[in-house]
Design a protein around this motif. Structure first.
Motif, PDB file in Angstrom:
ATOM      1  N   LYS A 133      -3.537   8.996 -17.292  1.00 36.88           N
ATOM      2  CA  LYS A 133      -2.885   9.303 -18.564  1.00 36.88           C
ATOM      3  C   LYS A 133      -1.739   8.336 -18.830  1.00 36.88           C
ATOM      4  N   GLN A 134      -1.039   7.928 -17.759  1.00 36.60           N
ATOM      5  CA  GLN A 134       0.073   6.987 -17.891  1.00 36.60           C
ATOM      6  C   GLN A 134      -0.402   5.531 -17.987  1.00 36.60           C
ATOM      7  N   LYS A 135      -1.713   5.330 -17.916  1.00 31.97           N
ATOM      8  CA  LYS A 135      -2.318   3.994 -17.995  1.00 31.97           C
ATOM      9  C   LYS A 135      -1.821   3.070 -16.875  1.00 31.97           C
ATOM     10  N   ILE A 136      -1.688   3.667 -15.683  1.00 33.77           N
ATOM     11  CA  ILE A 136      -1.302   2.888 -14.504  1.00 33.77           C
ATOM     12  C   ILE A 136      -2.512   2.086 -14.027  1.00 33.77           C
ATOM     13  N   LEU A 137      -2.306   0.808 -13.757  1.00 33.99           N
ATOM     14  CA  LEU A 137      -3.402  -0.060 -13.321  1.00 33.99           C
ATOM     15  C   LEU A 137      -3.666   0.037 -11.820  1.00 33.99           C
ATOM     16  N   LEU A 138      -2.672   0.475 -11.049  1.00 35.59           N
ATOM     17  CA  LEU A 138      -2.791   0.524  -9.590  1.00 35.59           C
ATOM     18  C   LEU A 138      -4.031   1.311  -9.160  1.00 35.59           C
ATOM     19  N   CYS A 166      -2.152  -0.913  -3.808  1.00 35.93           N
ATOM     20  CA  CYS A 166      -3.150   0.154  -3.862  1.00 35.93           C
ATOM     21  C   CYS A 166      -2.476   1.458  -3.441  1.00 35.93           C
ATOM     22  N   LEU A 167      -2.928   2.557  -3.985  1.00 33.97           N
ATOM     23  CA  LEU A 167      -2.432   3.875  -3.603  1.00 33.97           C
ATOM     24  C   LEU A 167      -3.466   4.533  -2.699  1.00 33.97           C
ATOM     25  N   LEU A 168      -3.024   4.960  -1.522  1.00 35.88           N
ATOM     26  CA  LEU A 168      -3.898   5.637  -0.564  1.00 35.88           C
ATOM     27  C   LEU A 168      -3.353   7.047  -0.381  1.00 35.88           C
ATOM     28  N   MET A 169      -4.092   8.041  -0.856  1.00 38.56           N
ATOM     29  CA  MET A 169      -3.559   9.407  -0.793  1.00 38.56           C
ATOM     30  C   MET A 169      -4.613  10.440  -0.438  1.00 38.56           C
ATOM     31  N   ASP A 170      -4.102  11.548   0.109  1.00 35.62           N
ATOM     32  CA  ASP A 170      -4.952  12.667   0.497  1.00 35.62           C
ATOM     33  C   ASP A 170      -5.288  13.501  -0.734  1.00 35.62           C
ATOM     34  N   GLY A 206      -1.241  -7.074   8.460  1.00 38.30           N
ATOM     35  CA  GLY A 206      -0.180  -7.676   7.660  1.00 38.30           C
ATOM     36  C   GLY A 206       0.070  -7.039   6.307  1.00 38.30           C
ATOM     37  N   LEU A 207      -0.389  -5.806   6.116  1.00 37.68           N
ATOM     38  CA  LEU A 207      -0.175  -5.136   4.831  1.00 37.68           C
ATOM     39  C   LEU A 207       1.112  -4.311   4.881  1.00 37.68           C
ATOM     40  N   GLU A 208       1.941  -4.512   3.877  1.00 39.31           N
ATOM     41  CA  GLU A 208       3.187  -3.751   3.771  1.00 39.31           C
ATOM     42  C   GLU A 208       2.869  -2.347   3.261  1.00 39.31           C
ATOM     43  N   THR A 209       3.554  -1.335   3.792  1.00 37.77           N
ATOM     44  CA  THR A 209       3.328   0.043   3.362  1.00 37.77           C
ATOM     45  C   THR A 209       4.620   0.676   2.874  1.00 37.77           C
ATOM     46  N   CYS A 210       4.471   1.673   2.021  1.00 39.04           N
ATOM     47  CA  CYS A 210       5.616   2.446   1.552  1.00 39.04           C
ATOM     48  C   CYS A 210       5.185   3.902   1.449  1.00 39.04           C
ATOM     49  N   VAL A 231       0.860  -1.181   0.000  1.00 37.56           N
ATOM     50  CA  VAL A 231       0.000   0.000   0.000  1.00 37.56           C
ATOM     51  C   VAL A 231       0.896   1.232   0.000  1.00 37.56           C
ATOM     52  N   TRP A 232       0.782   2.024  -1.062  1.00 39.01           N
ATOM     53  CA  TRP A 232       1.560   3.253  -1.176  1.00 39.01           C
ATOM     54  C   TRP A 232       0.814   4.378  -0.474  1.00 39.01           C
ATOM     55  N   LEU A 233       1.487   5.094   0.427  1.00 40.76           N
ATOM     56  CA  LEU A 233       0.849   6.150   1.220  1.00 40.76           C
ATOM     57  C   LEU A 233       1.381   7.518   0.817  1.00 40.76           C
ATOM     58  N   LEU A 234       0.482   8.424   0.470  1.00 43.32           N
ATOM     59  CA  LEU A 234       0.867   9.792   0.133  1.00 43.32           C
ATOM     60  C   LEU A 234      -0.050  10.765   0.868  1.00 43.32           C
TER      61      LEU A 234
END
Length: 211
Positions: A75-80, A54-58, A31-35, A10-13
Protein backbone atom coordinates in the motif's frame (compact mmCIF):
# COMPACT_ATOMS: atom_id res chain seq x y z
CA UNK A 1 27.13 8.49 -3.52
CA UNK A 2 24.18 7.26 -5.58
CA UNK A 3 21.95 5.18 -3.31
CA UNK A 4 21.96 2.28 -5.77
CA UNK A 5 25.74 2.05 -5.25
CA UNK A 6 25.44 1.72 -1.46
CA UNK A 7 26.10 -1.70 0.12
CA UNK A 8 23.03 -3.91 0.44
CA UNK A 9 21.29 -4.41 3.75
CA UNK A 10 19.05 -7.29 4.84
CA UNK A 11 16.33 -6.24 7.27
CA UNK A 12 15.45 -9.03 9.74
CA UNK A 13 12.09 -9.27 11.49
CA UNK A 14 11.46 -12.36 13.60
CA UNK A 15 10.22 -12.65 17.18
CA UNK A 16 12.59 -15.55 17.93
CA UNK A 17 16.01 -14.19 19.04
CA UNK A 18 17.74 -17.49 18.26
CA UNK A 19 16.49 -17.38 14.65
CA UNK A 20 17.64 -13.76 14.25
CA UNK A 21 21.07 -14.58 15.69
CA UNK A 22 21.43 -17.58 13.39
CA UNK A 23 20.42 -15.54 10.34
CA UNK A 24 22.83 -12.74 11.24
CA UNK A 25 25.68 -15.22 11.42
CA UNK A 26 24.70 -16.84 8.11
CA UNK A 27 24.42 -13.56 6.23
CA UNK A 28 27.65 -12.20 7.66
CA UNK A 29 29.52 -15.22 6.31
CA UNK A 30 28.77 -13.95 2.78
CA UNK A 31 29.40 -10.30 3.60
CA UNK A 32 25.78 -9.16 3.84
CA UNK A 33 25.01 -6.39 6.31
CA UNK A 34 21.98 -7.01 8.55
CA UNK A 35 19.70 -4.81 10.62
CA UNK A 36 17.27 -6.26 13.16
CA UNK A 37 13.75 -4.84 13.30
CA UNK A 38 11.94 -5.17 16.61
CA UNK A 39 8.33 -4.55 15.63
CA UNK A 40 5.88 -4.07 12.80
CA UNK A 41 5.52 -0.39 13.72
CA UNK A 42 9.27 0.12 13.48
CA UNK A 43 9.32 -1.59 10.08
CA UNK A 44 6.66 0.68 8.61
CA UNK A 45 8.57 3.78 9.72
CA UNK A 46 11.96 2.77 8.30
CA UNK A 47 13.49 4.32 5.13
CA UNK A 48 13.42 0.96 3.36
CA UNK A 49 14.14 2.26 -0.14
CA UNK A 50 17.17 4.39 0.71
CA UNK A 51 19.62 1.65 -0.28
CA UNK A 52 19.49 -1.76 -1.98
CA UNK A 53 18.36 -4.65 0.18
CA UNK A 54 15.73 -7.17 1.13
CA UNK A 55 13.31 -7.77 3.99
CA UNK A 56 13.46 -11.22 5.59
CA UNK A 57 10.61 -11.80 8.02
CA UNK A 58 8.60 -14.48 9.76
CA UNK A 59 4.93 -14.96 8.93
CA UNK A 60 3.63 -15.59 12.45
CA UNK A 61 4.36 -12.69 14.80
CA UNK A 62 2.52 -10.82 17.56
CA UNK A 63 0.28 -7.87 16.61
CA UNK A 64 0.79 -8.06 12.83
CA UNK A 65 1.61 -11.07 10.69
CA UNK A 66 4.12 -11.09 7.87
CA UNK A 67 1.21 -11.21 5.44
CA UNK A 68 -0.35 -8.11 7.01
CA UNK A 69 2.97 -6.31 6.71
CA UNK A 70 3.33 -7.34 3.08
CA UNK A 71 -0.03 -5.76 2.40
CA UNK A 72 0.94 -2.56 4.26
CA UNK A 73 4.25 -2.27 2.39
CA UNK A 74 2.45 -2.78 -0.91
CA UNK A 75 0.00 0.00 0.00
CA UNK A 76 2.93 2.32 0.75
CA UNK A 77 4.45 1.42 -2.65
CA UNK A 78 7.68 0.23 -1.04
CA UNK A 79 10.03 -1.29 -3.63
CA UNK A 80 12.04 -3.36 -1.12
CA UNK A 81 11.51 -7.10 -1.87
CA UNK A 82 10.24 -9.29 0.96
CA UNK A 83 11.09 -12.93 1.66
CA UNK A 84 8.86 -14.71 4.17
CA UNK A 85 9.67 -17.60 6.49
CA UNK A 86 7.41 -19.85 8.53
CA UNK A 87 7.77 -22.86 10.79
CA UNK A 88 4.14 -23.76 10.15
CA UNK A 89 3.75 -23.15 6.46
CA UNK A 90 1.08 -24.55 4.18
CA UNK A 91 0.37 -24.17 0.48
CA UNK A 92 -2.42 -21.65 1.01
CA UNK A 93 -0.17 -19.40 3.09
CA UNK A 94 2.64 -19.57 0.53
CA UNK A 95 0.29 -18.80 -2.36
CA UNK A 96 -1.21 -15.84 -0.52
CA UNK A 97 2.26 -14.48 0.26
CA UNK A 98 3.30 -14.67 -3.38
CA UNK A 99 0.04 -12.98 -4.49
CA UNK A 100 0.80 -10.15 -2.08
CA UNK A 101 4.15 -9.66 -3.77
CA UNK A 102 6.59 -11.74 -1.71
CA UNK A 103 9.83 -12.41 -3.59
CA UNK A 104 10.04 -15.90 -2.05
CA UNK A 105 8.71 -18.10 0.74
CA UNK A 106 10.70 -20.53 2.91
CA UNK A 107 9.58 -23.14 5.40
CA UNK A 108 11.76 -23.51 8.49
CA UNK A 109 14.19 -25.18 8.68
CA UNK A 110 15.37 -24.03 5.25
CA UNK A 111 18.35 -24.75 3.04
CA UNK A 112 20.93 -22.06 3.77
CA UNK A 113 22.27 -21.86 0.22
CA UNK A 114 18.81 -21.62 -1.30
CA UNK A 115 17.98 -18.77 1.07
CA UNK A 116 21.22 -16.96 0.24
CA UNK A 117 20.60 -17.35 -3.48
CA UNK A 118 17.08 -15.98 -3.10
CA UNK A 119 18.34 -13.03 -1.04
CA UNK A 120 20.99 -12.14 -3.62
CA UNK A 121 18.40 -12.29 -6.42
CA UNK A 122 16.00 -10.08 -4.42
CA UNK A 123 18.75 -7.55 -3.68
CA UNK A 124 19.69 -7.41 -7.36
CA UNK A 125 16.05 -6.80 -8.31
CA UNK A 126 15.76 -4.04 -5.69
CA UNK A 127 18.92 -2.36 -6.97
CA UNK A 128 17.45 -2.39 -10.49
CA UNK A 129 14.10 -1.06 -9.26
CA UNK A 130 15.80 1.80 -7.42
CA UNK A 131 17.80 2.63 -10.54
CA UNK A 132 14.62 2.79 -12.62
CA UNK A 133 12.91 4.89 -9.96
CA UNK A 134 15.77 7.39 -9.92
CA UNK A 135 15.78 7.60 -13.72
CA UNK A 136 12.02 8.17 -13.82
CA UNK A 137 12.33 10.94 -11.22
CA UNK A 138 15.01 12.66 -13.31
CA UNK A 139 13.03 12.29 -16.54
CA UNK A 140 9.90 13.67 -14.88
CA UNK A 141 11.84 16.72 -13.69
CA UNK A 142 13.38 17.27 -17.13
CA UNK A 143 10.02 16.98 -18.89
CA UNK A 144 8.48 19.46 -16.45
CA UNK A 145 11.21 21.96 -17.37
CA UNK A 146 10.21 21.95 -21.05
CA UNK A 147 8.16 24.88 -22.26
CA UNK A 148 4.60 24.17 -23.33
CA UNK A 149 5.62 24.49 -26.99
CA UNK A 150 8.58 22.13 -26.50
CA UNK A 151 6.24 19.57 -24.95
CA UNK A 152 3.88 19.94 -27.92
CA UNK A 153 6.74 19.34 -30.35
CA UNK A 154 8.06 16.39 -28.33
CA UNK A 155 4.65 14.69 -28.19
CA UNK A 156 4.51 14.75 -31.98
CA UNK A 157 8.16 13.81 -32.52
CA UNK A 158 7.85 10.62 -30.46
CA UNK A 159 4.88 9.62 -32.60
CA UNK A 160 6.91 9.90 -35.80
CA UNK A 161 5.32 13.11 -37.10
CA UNK A 162 7.64 14.86 -39.55
CA UNK A 163 8.92 18.40 -38.91
CA UNK A 164 6.89 19.94 -41.73
CA UNK A 165 3.70 18.36 -40.44
CA UNK A 166 4.49 19.46 -36.86
CA UNK A 167 5.02 23.00 -38.17
CA UNK A 168 1.65 22.94 -39.93
CA UNK A 169 -0.10 21.46 -36.89
CA UNK A 170 1.31 24.15 -34.58
CA UNK A 171 1.19 26.98 -37.12
CA UNK A 172 4.91 27.67 -36.86
CA UNK A 173 7.80 27.39 -39.32
CA UNK A 174 9.81 24.16 -39.83
CA UNK A 175 12.90 26.09 -38.73
CA UNK A 176 11.20 26.94 -35.43
CA UNK A 177 10.32 23.26 -35.00
CA UNK A 178 14.01 22.41 -35.45
CA UNK A 179 14.95 24.96 -32.77
CA UNK A 180 12.41 23.51 -30.35
CA UNK A 181 13.62 19.99 -31.14
CA UNK A 182 17.22 20.95 -30.45
CA UNK A 183 16.30 22.62 -27.16
CA UNK A 184 14.06 19.83 -25.88
CA UNK A 185 16.63 17.15 -26.75
CA UNK A 186 19.20 19.04 -24.70
CA UNK A 187 16.83 19.52 -21.76
CA UNK A 188 15.81 15.83 -21.83
CA UNK A 189 19.51 14.93 -22.09
CA UNK A 190 19.07 12.55 -25.02
CA UNK A 191 21.17 12.26 -28.17
CA UNK A 192 18.73 10.68 -30.60
CA UNK A 193 15.05 10.31 -31.39
CA UNK A 194 15.24 6.67 -30.24
CA UNK A 195 16.46 7.80 -26.80
CA UNK A 196 13.69 10.41 -26.68
CA UNK A 197 11.08 7.76 -27.47
CA UNK A 198 12.51 5.50 -24.75
CA UNK A 199 12.30 8.36 -22.25
CA UNK A 200 8.72 9.04 -23.32
CA UNK A 201 7.80 5.39 -22.81
CA UNK A 202 9.22 5.47 -19.27
CA UNK A 203 7.19 8.62 -18.60
CA UNK A 204 4.06 6.94 -19.91
CA UNK A 205 3.52 9.49 -22.67
CA UNK A 206 1.21 8.52 -25.56
CA UNK A 207 3.00 7.21 -28.64
CA UNK A 208 0.03 7.83 -30.93
CA UNK A 209 -0.78 11.39 -31.99
CA UNK A 210 -4.03 12.85 -33.25
CA UNK A 211 -4.39 16.54 -34.06
Amino acid sequence: MNKTELPAIVWLLDDEPQVVESLQWLLQTVGLETCTINSALELLNLPLDQQPGCLLMDVRMPLASGLDLLQALKKQKILLPSILMSGHADVTMAVRAMKLGAADFFEKPFNDQQLLDSLQAAIASHRLALTKQQLLTKLTQRYAELTEREQQVMLQLICGVQAKKIAANLNISPKTVDVHRHNLMQKMQVNSLAELVHAAMLLGLPLAFSF
